[in-house]
Structure formats: C-alpha cells, structure tokens
Design a protein around this motif. Structure first.
Motif, mmCIF file in Angstrom:
data_model
loop_
_atom_site.group_PDB
_atom_site.id
_atom_site.type_symbol
_atom_site.label_atom_id
_atom_site.label_comp_id
_atom_site.label_asym_id
_atom_site.label_seq_id
_atom_site.Cartn_x
_atom_site.Cartn_y
_atom_site.Cartn_z
ATOM 1 N N ARG A 1 0.839 -1.213 0.000
ATOM 2 C CA ARG A 1 0.000 0.000 0.000
ATOM 3 C C ARG A 1 0.868 1.255 0.000
ATOM 4 N NH1 ARG A 1 -3.708 -2.664 3.838
ATOM 5 N NH2 ARG A 1 -2.536 -1.664 5.509
ATOM 6 N N ALA A 2 1.897 1.243 0.861
ATOM 7 C CA ALA A 2 2.779 2.408 0.974
ATOM 8 C C ALA A 2 3.523 2.659 -0.330
ATOM 9 C CB ALA A 2 3.765 2.205 2.124
ATOM 10 N N LYS B 1 2.697 1.820 -3.410
ATOM 11 C CA LYS B 1 1.796 2.316 -4.461
ATOM 12 C C LYS B 1 1.470 3.791 -4.231
ATOM 13 C CE LYS B 1 -2.576 1.386 -6.805
ATOM 14 N NZ LYS B 1 -2.869 2.826 -6.972
ATOM 15 N N TYR B 2 1.165 4.135 -2.982
ATOM 16 C CA TYR B 2 0.817 5.524 -2.670
ATOM 17 C C TYR B 2 1.995 6.466 -2.928
ATOM 18 C CZ TYR B 2 -0.069 9.676 0.129
ATOM 19 O OH TYR B 2 -0.197 10.979 0.548
ATOM 20 N N LEU B 3 3.172 6.092 -2.458
ATOM 21 C CA LEU B 3 4.339 6.957 -2.612
ATOM 22 C C LEU B 3 4.771 7.059 -4.072
ATOM 23 C CD1 LEU B 3 6.416 5.939 0.534
ATOM 24 C CD2 LEU B 3 5.029 7.988 0.193
ATOM 25 N N ASP C 1 2.684 7.014 -6.591
ATOM 26 C CA ASP C 1 1.723 7.961 -7.169
ATOM 27 C C ASP C 1 2.073 9.400 -6.789
ATOM 28 O OD1 ASP C 1 0.361 5.846 -8.259
ATOM 29 O OD2 ASP C 1 -1.184 5.771 -6.702
ATOM 30 N N VAL C 2 2.454 9.605 -5.526
ATOM 31 C CA VAL C 2 2.826 10.949 -5.074
ATOM 32 C C VAL C 2 4.033 11.457 -5.854
ATOM 33 C CG1 VAL C 2 3.741 12.279 -3.131
ATOM 34 C CG2 VAL C 2 1.868 10.671 -2.756
ATOM 35 N N CYS D 1 3.721 14.276 1.687
ATOM 36 C CA CYS D 1 3.600 13.289 2.762
ATOM 37 C C CYS D 1 4.961 13.060 3.414
ATOM 38 C CB CYS D 1 3.029 11.966 2.237
ATOM 39 S SG CYS D 1 4.188 11.054 1.218
ATOM 40 N N VAL E 1 3.435 8.023 6.284
ATOM 41 C CA VAL E 1 3.724 6.609 6.043
ATOM 42 C C VAL E 1 4.867 6.247 6.986
ATOM 43 C CG1 VAL E 1 4.480 4.892 4.371
ATOM 44 C CG2 VAL E 1 3.061 6.822 3.631
ATOM 45 N N ASP F 1 -0.953 7.284 8.950
ATOM 46 C CA ASP F 1 -2.000 6.981 7.978
ATOM 47 C C ASP F 1 -1.779 5.660 7.260
ATOM 48 O OD1 ASP F 1 -3.591 9.701 7.842
ATOM 49 O OD2 ASP F 1 -1.481 10.252 7.848
ATOM 50 N N LEU F 2 -0.508 5.352 6.958
ATOM 51 C CA LEU F 2 -0.184 4.087 6.302
ATOM 52 C C LEU F 2 0.925 3.388 7.100
ATOM 53 C CD1 LEU F 2 -0.200 4.869 2.464
ATOM 54 C CD2 LEU F 2 -1.691 3.309 3.693
#
Length: 274
Positions: free
Chosen positions: A50-51, A53-55, A57-58, A158, A182, A195-196
């Motif tokens: 999850r982390a 993928k999110y990072l 994208d950021v 983030c 994160v 959050d993550l």
C-alpha cells in the motif's frame, strides 16, 4: 530472492519485548516467542505494498516526500536512500516548527547558502579569526540540521517516517497540517498516529535498510513513470499537431485546385464568348 525471504532474513518480523507492546498493535502481531512479539509478515507485506503504491503515485505527480529518521540505526540509510530518490530528508535532528513554521526554516536555508558563499569566497578573510570561528560553527550547525531539506521549496505531500515514537514531533506537525504519514512501526508504537503503517522492526539496521530501499525504489519508479507519461503526452501532441497540419495542407491544396478549376472554366467561357 522473494520479498518474503528478504523480509525474514532482514529480521523485520522481530518486535519488542511483550511487556513493552502497544495493545493497538494486536492485529499486526503473529505470536509471542521467548517474551518477544513476532510481527505478522503478511501484514508487513500488505502495508508495504500500500505504501509503495501511494508513494509512487505521489512521486509521479511531482510532489515532495520528506524522509524522516533521526535514530542512530536509521540516520545514514535515510539520508542515502532519500538522496537516491531525489527527495528531502531529516536524518540528524527534527527542529521544532520544521513544517508548521516552514517560512523560518526557509530563511535558515537562505542563511546556509549565504554562509557557504562567504566560506568559499575571499570574503571570509576580511573577518577576524574569532568571527571566522563563529561563522564556521554556525555553518556546521545549520548544515547538519538542514542540509537534507535544501531542495524542499514547499511543504511535502507526505512524510515517510522510521519509528513514529522517536519522531513524534514530526508526526504531530504533519497531523496538524493534514499531511499524510507513512511509517515503519514496531510493536511499541501507536498505529493510529500514522495513515499508512508498515508493521516491522524499526530498530534493526538491516530491516530499516530494506524497507527504505524498497520505498526509495518505488519513488524512483514513480518519477520515471511520470517522465515516460510526459514524453508520451508530448509525442501524442506532436502527432496530433502533425495530423492537423497535414489536414490543413490537404484542405489548402483542395481549395487551390478548386480555384484553378474555376479560373480555367472562366477563361474557357471568355474564349467562347469572344
């Protein structure tokens, strides 16, 4: 080597002594062995995916990710991996107000550049030895604390944090500003503060190195993907422009041919009339 094997070999599954645990970490704990909590590696992988993928994208959006890790085991790794990812970092000491009073931090960074200019030029020779010593001491202090944030011209999107207990001030400031966090969290941490969460050993050097490397890889991949998308968009724009130019050229040629035909017809009618 599979990701699971890498995580296990790095000791990411070893938590703290059972007497030091935070009950909120119960969902991430697999078992207890010899008074030591064992973290569920499946939860580590889930949080890591999850982390990442999110990072990614950021980073792909061109936003900043601030790496934070000031504990002895994490300091060098955080600085190295953040630099590789092209992101700002704090690896020595978190200064109060780094996020909530960012304007002052930018002023201190300007002072750092000013001091560097003085030390590298001839101006330093115009100061007394005592003043030179004072300026050098000020430079070393600012450089140690703020050098990693030179490229942070704006607030980050983030934070990636090693051990939210150790970096509680950073996490607190991020929450005040609504900046997602994160974090690699051990069994003595409160997962509600981030959050993550990535459940894992935040004291082992090998564990920290592995997690930081994987996170940095995701950031680098996200930035590379963004570059490819931008290049593809430019190529598509060029192709569309070329297609429109060809259509305009074809339309102009058709108009010119039609005008020539009309002229020829008019000339023929004039010859017939005469």
């Amino acid at each position: 080597m599979s990701l699971v094997n890498e995580l296990v070999e790095s000791g990411v599954h070893f938590g703290h002594r059972a007497s030091r645990w935070n009950p909120k970490m119960r969902p991430y704990i697999y078992a207890r062995r010899n008074l030591i909590h064992i973290i569920d590696v499946r939860e580590t992988i889930r949080g890591l995916l999850r982390a990442r993928k999110y990072l990614s994208d950021v980073a792909g959006r061109g936003s900043l990710i601030l790496f934070v890790g000031t504990k002895r085991q994490a300091s060098e790794t955080v600085a190295r991996e953040a630099a590789r990812a092209g992101m700002p970092f704090v690896s020595e000491r978190w200064l109060g107000g780094t996020l909530t009073n960012f304007r002052t931090i930018r002023d201190r960074l300007s002072r750092l550049e000013e001091l560097e200019a003085i030390r590298q030029g001839e101006a330093i020779k115009s100061y007394s030895k005592k003043m030179q010593s004072t300026l050098n001491r000020e430079y070393r202090k600012i450089y140690r604390n703020l050098n990693g944030m030179r490229t942070m011209s704006r607030l980050p999107e983030c934070l990636f944090v090693i051990d939210p207990r150790k970096e509680k001030n950073a996490v607190k400031e991020a929450r005040v500003l609504g900046i997602p966090v994160v974090s690699l969290i051990d069994t003595d941490c409160d997962p509600d503060t981030v959050d993550l969460p990535i459940p894992g050993n935040d004291d082992s050097l090998r564990s920290i190195e592995l997690i930081c490397r994987l996170i940095a890889d995701s950031v680098v991949a996200g930035k590379a993907q963004a570059v490819l998308q931008q290049q593809a968009a430019k190529d598509e724009a060029r192709a569309q422009a070329a297609e429109k130019a060809a259509e305009r050229a074809a339309a102009d040629k058709a108009a010119a041919d039609k005008a020539a035909e009309q002229k020829a017809a008019e000339d023929k009618d004039a010859d017939t009339a005469s």
